[in-house]
Design a protein around this motif. Structure first.
Motif, PDB file in Angstrom:
ATOM      1  N   ASP A  68       1.000  -1.096   0.077  1.00 11.32           N
ATOM      2  CA  ASP A  68       0.160   0.100  -0.076  1.00 11.32           C
ATOM      3  C   ASP A  68       0.863   1.277   0.010  1.00 11.32           C
ATOM      4  N   GLY A  69       1.850   1.249   0.841  1.00 10.78           N
ATOM      5  CA  GLY A  69       2.799   2.594   0.870  1.00 10.78           C
ATOM      6  C   GLY A  69       3.603   2.694  -0.403  1.00 10.78           C
ATOM      7  N   LEU A  70       3.865   1.716  -0.804  1.00 14.58           N
ATOM      8  CA  LEU A  70       4.575   1.788  -2.311  1.00 14.58           C
ATOM      9  C   LEU A  70       3.773   2.240  -3.633  1.00 14.58           C
ATOM     10  N   LEU A  71       2.479   1.663  -3.557  1.00 13.72           N
ATOM     11  CA  LEU A  71       1.565   2.107  -4.399  1.00 13.72           C
ATOM     12  C   LEU A  71       0.933   3.661  -4.360  1.00 13.72           C
ATOM     13  N   ASP A  72       1.038   3.897  -2.953  1.00 13.40           N
ATOM     14  CA  ASP A  72       0.560   5.328  -2.967  1.00 13.40           C
ATOM     15  C   ASP A  72       1.590   6.193  -3.224  1.00 13.40           C
ATOM     16  N   ASP A  73       2.779   5.931  -3.044  1.00 14.18           N
ATOM     17  CA  ASP A  73       3.761   6.826  -3.627  1.00 14.18           C
ATOM     18  C   ASP A  73       3.876   6.896  -5.058  1.00 14.18           C
ATOM     19  N   ILE A  74       3.802   5.582  -5.734  1.00 15.04           N
ATOM     20  CA  ILE A  74       3.887   5.502  -7.277  1.00 15.04           C
ATOM     21  C   ILE A  74       2.405   6.458  -7.702  1.00 15.04           C
ATOM     22  N   GLU A  75       1.323   6.180  -7.207  1.00 20.10           N
ATOM     23  CA  GLU A  75       0.127   6.604  -7.642  1.00 20.10           C
ATOM     24  C   GLU A  75       0.185   8.336  -7.679  1.00 20.10           C
ATOM     25  N   LEU A  76       0.733   8.981  -6.183  1.00 23.29           N
ATOM     26  CA  LEU A  76       0.928  10.174  -6.217  1.00 23.29           C
ATOM     27  C   LEU A  76       1.683  10.752  -7.440  1.00 23.29           C
ATOM     28  N   ARG A  77       2.873  10.249  -7.429  1.00 25.19           N
ATOM     29  CA  ARG A  77       3.899  10.830  -8.433  1.00 25.19           C
ATOM     30  C   ARG A  77       3.234  10.694  -9.901  1.00 25.19           C
TER      31      ARG A  77
END
Length: 91
Positions: A68-77
């Motif tokens: 979840d944390g990694l996907l959140d970072d990628i999605e935000l970018r």
């Protein structure tokens, strides 16, 4: 009879699930690599960013631990880059 067969079909094979997760992970890594290549060439387009957004949606369905944390970072970018171009995806 048929209820038991439907119940068996609903149970996903752990090996097939793992293969699906690996395939989705590789697709996301490939899309990220394509974005990196586009950035280095100075030609970042919406196509790869939209692909990343779609792949993130699929990855969230998998409910993998610690993603979840990694996907959140990628999605935000990806959302920031799309917003710079005037696109605001609502996936």
């Amino acid at each position: 009879g048929s209820d038991a067969l439907l119940a068996l079909q609903a149970v996903e094979d752990p090996l097939l699930r793992k293969k699906k997760l690996v395939r989705r992970g590789r697709a996301l890594l490939d899309a990220l690599d394509a974005v990196k290549t586009d950035l280095l060439a100075g030609q970042l387009g919406d196509g790869h960013l939209n692909q990343i957004m779609a792949l993130i949606g699929q990855a969230r369905e998998s409910d993998g631990p610690g993603l979840d944390g990694l996907l959140d970072d990628i999605e935000l970018r990806a959302r920031v880059e799309l917003a710079k171009r005037g696109h605001f995806p609502s996936f």
